[in-house]
Design a protein around this motif. Structure first.
Motif, PDB file in Angstrom:
ATOM      1  N   HIS A 214      38.933   5.757  31.653  1.00 29.76           N
ATOM      2  CA  HIS A 214      38.343   4.135  32.245  1.00 29.76           C
ATOM      3  C   HIS A 214      37.223   4.173  32.072  1.00 29.76           C
ATOM      4  O   HIS A 214      36.507   3.030  31.817  1.00 29.76           O
ATOM      5  CB  HIS A 214      39.114   4.077  33.320  1.00 29.76           C
ATOM      6  N   ALA A 215      36.580   4.597  32.470  1.00 28.91           N
ATOM      7  CA  ALA A 215      35.652   4.524  32.572  1.00 28.91           C
ATOM      8  C   ALA A 215      33.926   4.266  31.072  1.00 28.91           C
ATOM      9  O   ALA A 215      33.490   2.838  31.087  1.00 28.91           O
ATOM     10  CB  ALA A 215      34.660   5.870  33.241  1.00 28.91           C
TER      11      ALA A 215
ATOM     12  N   ASP B  41      43.478  -4.106  29.191  1.00 35.41           N
ATOM     13  CA  ASP B  41      43.698  -2.507  28.644  1.00 35.41           C
ATOM     14  C   ASP B  41      43.428  -2.240  27.285  1.00 35.41           C
ATOM     15  O   ASP B  41      44.209  -2.899  26.761  1.00 35.41           O
ATOM     16  CB  ASP B  41      44.427  -1.969  29.725  1.00 35.41           C
TER      17      ASP B  41
ATOM     18  N   VAL C  58      30.914  12.295  36.512  1.00 34.07           N
ATOM     19  CA  VAL C  58      32.100  13.369  36.601  1.00 34.07           C
ATOM     20  C   VAL C  58      32.221  14.654  36.878  1.00 34.07           C
ATOM     21  O   VAL C  58      31.989  15.080  35.574  1.00 34.07           O
ATOM     22  CB  VAL C  58      32.511  12.730  35.757  1.00 34.07           C
TER      23      VAL C  58
ATOM     24  N   ARG D  57      42.275  10.976  32.740  1.00 30.41           N
ATOM     25  CA  ARG D  57      42.323   9.461  33.076  1.00 30.41           C
ATOM     26  C   ARG D  57      41.251   8.501  34.159  1.00 30.41           C
ATOM     27  O   ARG D  57      40.632   7.046  33.423  1.00 30.41           O
ATOM     28  CB  ARG D  57      43.195   9.616  34.312  1.00 30.41           C
ATOM     29  N   PHE D  58      40.422   9.355  34.639  1.00 31.61           N
ATOM     30  CA  PHE D  58      39.510   8.123  35.126  1.00 31.61           C
ATOM     31  C   PHE D  58      38.248   8.452  34.136  1.00 31.61           C
ATOM     32  O   PHE D  58      37.659   7.034  34.154  1.00 31.61           O
ATOM     33  CB  PHE D  58      38.880   9.178  36.728  1.00 31.61           C
TER      34      PHE D  58
ATOM     35  N   GLN E  23      34.659  -3.989  35.574  1.00 33.67           N
ATOM     36  CA  GLN E  23      36.049  -3.997  35.626  1.00 33.67           C
ATOM     37  C   GLN E  23      36.620  -5.107  35.637  1.00 33.67           C
ATOM     38  O   GLN E  23      37.706  -5.306  35.316  1.00 33.67           O
ATOM     39  CB  GLN E  23      36.572  -3.597  36.855  1.00 33.67           C
TER      40      GLN E  23
ATOM     41  N   SER F   1      42.425   5.286  41.927  1.00 31.84           N
ATOM     42  CA  SER F   1      42.526   4.223  40.493  1.00 31.84           C
ATOM     43  C   SER F   1      41.046   4.222  40.136  1.00 31.84           C
ATOM     44  O   SER F   1      40.174   4.071  41.123  1.00 31.84           O
ATOM     45  CB  SER F   1      43.458   3.360  40.730  1.00 31.84           C
ATOM     46  N   PRO F   2      41.574   4.266  38.935  1.00 32.92           N
ATOM     47  CA  PRO F   2      40.007   4.314  37.693  1.00 32.92           C
ATOM     48  C   PRO F   2      39.581   3.011  38.373  1.00 32.92           C
ATOM     49  O   PRO F   2      38.486   2.039  38.666  1.00 32.92           O
ATOM     50  CB  PRO F   2      39.878   4.069  36.671  1.00 32.92           C
TER      51      PRO F   2
ATOM     52  N   GLN G 130      43.742  13.803  36.169  1.00 31.25           N
ATOM     53  CA  GLN G 130      42.743  12.867  36.565  1.00 31.25           C
ATOM     54  C   GLN G 130      41.491  12.913  36.145  1.00 31.25           C
ATOM     55  O   GLN G 130      41.424  11.568  35.844  1.00 31.25           O
ATOM     56  CB  GLN G 130      42.609  13.460  38.362  1.00 31.25           C
TER      57      GLN G 130
ATOM     58  N   MET H 110      37.248   3.327  41.725  1.00 30.14           N
ATOM     59  CA  MET H 110      35.730   4.398  41.266  1.00 30.14           C
ATOM     60  C   MET H 110      35.155   2.939  41.141  1.00 30.14           C
ATOM     61  O   MET H 110      33.329   2.947  40.805  1.00 30.14           O
ATOM     62  CB  MET H 110      36.325   4.840  40.108  1.00 30.14           C
TER      63      MET H 110
END
Length: 395
Positions: free
Chosen positions: A148-149, A321, A128, A144-145, A313, A297-298, A141, A301
């Protein structure tokens, strides 16, 4: 990261030899790689007084290098560097013991100074990157990403800098503080004894304390420089399955990382769009025009990362989540039946010995970027194993 049986009794000597080469004035990355290729080992290269037959090294330069190497050995600089590394809680780790994806990059460093420890799960990593002078949108962002990762079981790799880098690292640390899962790796553009930026020293300590990694290819006492950051970027790319550019001006370090990832390392490059009139997102928009994957959105990604990301995912959605008290010990990849693609990879592997990536790519017809992801998933599932001879089926 290899099988325990692969440990060599002369590894300590090889570390000293690599350090001798790295600490010798006049021996840059290009000549060093040429020397390793010519002599066959760092020990032979460091001990040789005759570099005249090394490609790209002229006779006069060879004489100077021979004398410089002798002076480095006589001064005990390699031993002193190891002591300096130990003083800051770091160790020198040879490339063969670093994550496999980095080993396969053409310009990989022969050694990294590492605080913390790399683990096999770091093969599932996303880089990132973005602007130091980022906007509030960029920070949001990045967090956020990256969160999620981390929730999905990926390692978040970044450069430890101000702005996007720091926000990505901190997002993972916040998940861990709340009882979630996550790992993050900071690749510095300075020596570990001169962490930069200084105001992130506490963050670097927390990364190590929470099981992550802070690393650098530079000698421990090296201050940051303009040249060190572009070189650092190739390591971020090399460690990652793909690179996510959150916010970047048209000419920026993040753009350099994206170019390396795409053109030289065969990695997936993703970019988050911003406002059309915002110059801080101009680099992202250009990358998208030139072929980078637009992600908004994640989950997009993870989808862009191919089989490995898609399975992560699916696992994340199956769990729901992650709540703040979710177990950090949950398996990152569900054990399930193999896909047809994975069956093809396994069928190409020997039961004894090993096969390298080039041989597997030829046998399966897969490009390197896709093959990395499939090998990672199979290794984490316990279907295959890696040794110094290459990959093989786990017997």
């Amino acid at each position: 990261m290899d099988d325990p049986g692969d440990a060599r009794p002369d590894k300590a000597a090889e570390v000293l030899a690599v350090l001798t080469l790295l600490l010798t004035p006049g021996l840059g990355r290009v000549k060093l790689r040429a020397g390793l290729g010519h002599f066959g080992s760092a020990a032979a290269a460091a001990a040789s007084a005759d570099w005249s037959r090394v490609p790209g090294v002229g006779e006069r330069a060879a004489g100077n290098l021979g004398r410089a190497l002798a002076a480095t050995r006589a001064a005990g600089r390699a031993e002193a560097e190891l002591a300096a590394a130990a003083a800051v809680g770091a160790e020198a780790v040879l490339l063969e013991d670093l994550p496999f994806a980095l080993q396969r990059t053409p310009d990989a460093p022969p050694l990294l100074f590492v605080r913390g420890r790399f683990v096999v799960e770091d093969a599932l990593a996303v880089g990132v990157v973005g602007s130091r002078a980022c906007s509030a949108y960029g920070r949001e962002q990045a967090a956020r990403f990256a969160a999620h990762a981390a929730d999905a079981g990926m390692t978040v790799v970044s450069g430890g800098a101000r702005g996007i880098d720091g926000e990505a690292h901190r997002a993972v640390l916040r998940r861990l503080e709340l009882g979630g899962r996550g790992r993050t790796v900071a690749v510095l553009g300075s020596g570990l004894g001169k962490p930069y930026p200084a105001e992130h020293a506490g963050m670097f300590e927390e990364i190590v304390d929470r099981g992550g990694v802070v690393c650098s290819e530079l000698p421990v006492g090296t201050p940051p420089s303009k040249q060190s950051f572009p070189a650092r970027n190739r390591i971020i790319s090399g460690l990652s399955l793909g690179i996510l550019v959150v916010e970047a001006a048209d000419r920026s370090g993040a753009s350099i990382t994206a170019r390396l990832a795409s053109d030289e390392h065969g990695r997936v490059v993703m970019a988050i769009p911003g406002r059309l009139s915002d110059p801080s997102s101009a680099g992202c928009h250009r990358m998208i025009r030139e072929g980078a994957t637009l992600v908004s959105s994640p989950p997009e990604m993870l989808d862009a990362l191919g089989e490995a990301g898609q399975r992560l995912q699916e696992e994340l959605e199956a769990r729901g989540d992650l709540a703040p008290d979710a177990s950090a010990d949950a398996e990152p990849i569900a054990v399930a039946s193999l896909t047809e693609l994975q069956k093809r990879v396994v069928a190409a592997l020997p039961e004894r010995g090993g096969a390298g990536v080039d041989a597997l790519a030829a046998a399966t017809g897969l490009p390197a970027a896709s093959l990395f992801g499939e090998l990672t998933v199979l290794e984490l599932r316990g279907v295959i194993t890696k040794s110094s001879a290459g990959f093989r089926q786990r017997g």
